[in-house]
Design an enzyme around this catalytic site. Structure first.
Site, PDB file in Angstrom:
ATOM      1  N   GLY A  68     -79.322 -44.112  10.874  1.00 28.76           N
ATOM      2  CA  GLY A  68     -78.766 -45.327  10.284  1.00 28.76           C
ATOM      3  C   GLY A  68     -78.704 -46.424  11.320  1.00 28.76           C
ATOM      4  N   GLY A 117     -79.313 -40.560   9.909  1.00 23.58           N
ATOM      5  CA  GLY A 117     -79.571 -41.003   8.543  1.00 23.58           C
ATOM      6  C   GLY A 117     -80.939 -40.623   8.013  1.00 23.58           C
ATOM      7  N   GLU A 140     -74.960 -37.762  17.004  1.00 26.64           N
ATOM      8  CA  GLU A 140     -73.858 -38.716  16.859  1.00 26.64           C
ATOM      9  C   GLU A 140     -72.795 -38.620  17.946  1.00 26.64           C
ATOM     10  OE1 GLU A 140     -76.130 -38.847  13.352  1.00 26.64           O
ATOM     11  OE2 GLU A 140     -75.273 -37.125  14.375  1.00 26.64           O
ATOM     12  N   ASP A 148     -72.686 -36.948  10.008  1.00 31.62           N
ATOM     13  CA  ASP A 148     -72.493 -37.507   8.664  1.00 31.62           C
ATOM     14  C   ASP A 148     -73.726 -37.323   7.790  1.00 31.62           C
ATOM     15  OD1 ASP A 148     -74.090 -39.401   9.971  1.00 31.62           O
ATOM     16  OD2 ASP A 148     -73.046 -41.117   9.068  1.00 31.62           O
TER      17      ASP A 148
END
Length: 335
Positions: A68, A117, A140, A148
């Site tokens: 992301g 992502g 992350e 996530d």
């Protein structure tokens, strides 16, 4: 053939196959709000379209997706637009759930980088086809964020090795899975020599072509850690470190892989993995959304993104390790 032009994501229909092409190569296809919206709208449009029988997602370049666009998220936090950042993550996670529940085959064609992502839009489908050079990772911890895009659930429910320990190991260390590691765990369904023209072949010949061209799996280096990770990576981050004293080789590997990780992110992610060890993906994504809103407002997120992605100096100055209670208390667990 109806194709959108001059967009970071191209959508088209070939025969009865909807094709989504990530086309933001200079940013390694890092997903921003516009890209999430385009993908979501295409899937919604094709869901009930009888002329579309399956969906393929691919990249226009050699890398699938680096994650992301957290640089954009960092800017939002620093500029007082935290609400916009929350909305972006919520919409991204809703897309992840849409893909997991999609009523038609969803095939991701992956080469090169597939991180963060990128896994959210590739690992929840029915098929994930990788090339030899593909690698997957959830890094992350180094940017002060949490595992996530549904991967806090998916990594614990890998088709061929569904365990909390391995999933937590992959989440906290950012271990880079090779194509053969992905096959060994079931994260990937097929390994192929090349993706060139493969979307078109799928559109012409159907999904059977994947079995016809699939390469035999090679050796997975990750597999040697399965048993130890299953036993050591349970509980809080403090408990995991204690457990690792009984597994010196895995302990040393973990120390190396988490050397530049945010202590806060490791504590938060361990709590997230515990909470999401059982239950359904939808609840796991909701936990990610709630915990993510907490973590992205903490100083380690802005500092981690700066060090890794903005200045690229990898010299983050993170805050001391916190008590897990503040993260634990916002998470829901299946009743």
């Amino acid at each position: 053939m109806n194709e959108s032009m001059e967009k970071p994501v191209k959508t088209t229909v070939i025969n009865t196959t909807g094709v989504i092409t990530l086309d933001r190569p200079k940013a390694l296809n890092s997903l921003n709000n516009e890209m999430v919206t385009i993908i979501s709208e295409a899937l919604e449009k094709w869901r009930d379209d009888e002329g579309v029988e399956q969906v393929v997602i691919r990249s226009s370049g050699k890398h699938f997706c680096a994650g992301g666009d957290v640089r954009e998220a960092r800017d939002g936090i620093l500029n007082g637009r935290a609400g916009d950042v929350d909305r972006f993550f919520a919409e991204e996670y809703e897309l992840n759930l849409t893909i997991a529940n999609y009523p038609k085959p969803y095939i991701a064609l992956v080469s090169g980088v597939d991180m963060g992502g990128g896994l959210g839009v590739s690992a929840h489908g029915t098929h994930m086809v990788v090339t030899e050079d593909a690698f997957a990772s959830m890094p992350e911890m180094n940017i002060g964020y949490i595992t996530d895009v549904g991967m806090s659930w998916r990594l614990q429910h890998l088709p061929k090795h569904p365990t909390q320990g391995l999933g937590t190991f992959l989440a906290l260390t950012g271990y880079r899975l090779t194509a053969d590691d992905m096959l060994e765990t079931g994260l990937a369904t097929h390994k192929v020599e090349s993706l060139d023209g493969l979307a078109e072949r799928i559109a012409q010949e159907g999904l059977d072509v994947l079995d016809e061209i699939a390469l035999a799996p090679g050796t997975s280096d990750l597999a040697r850690w399965f048993d130890d990770a299953d036993e050591a990576f349970l509980g809080s981050w403090a408990q995991i470190r204690k457990n690792l004293e009984n597994y010196p080789e895995l302990r040393d590997l973990t120390k190396k892989l988490t050397e530049k990780a945010s202590p806060s992110a490791l504590v938060a992610a361990a709590e997230l993995m515990e909470a999401n060890a059982s239950g359904e993906l939808a609840q796991a994504l909701e936990n990610e959304r709630i915990l993510g809103a907490v973590v992205c407002r903490e100083p380690d997120f802005a500092e981690g993104v700066r060090a890794v992605l903005v200045d690229k100096t990898h010299d983050a100055s993170f805050t001391p390790e916190p008590h897990p209670a503040k993260y634990r208390e916002v998470l829901s667990r299946p009743r």
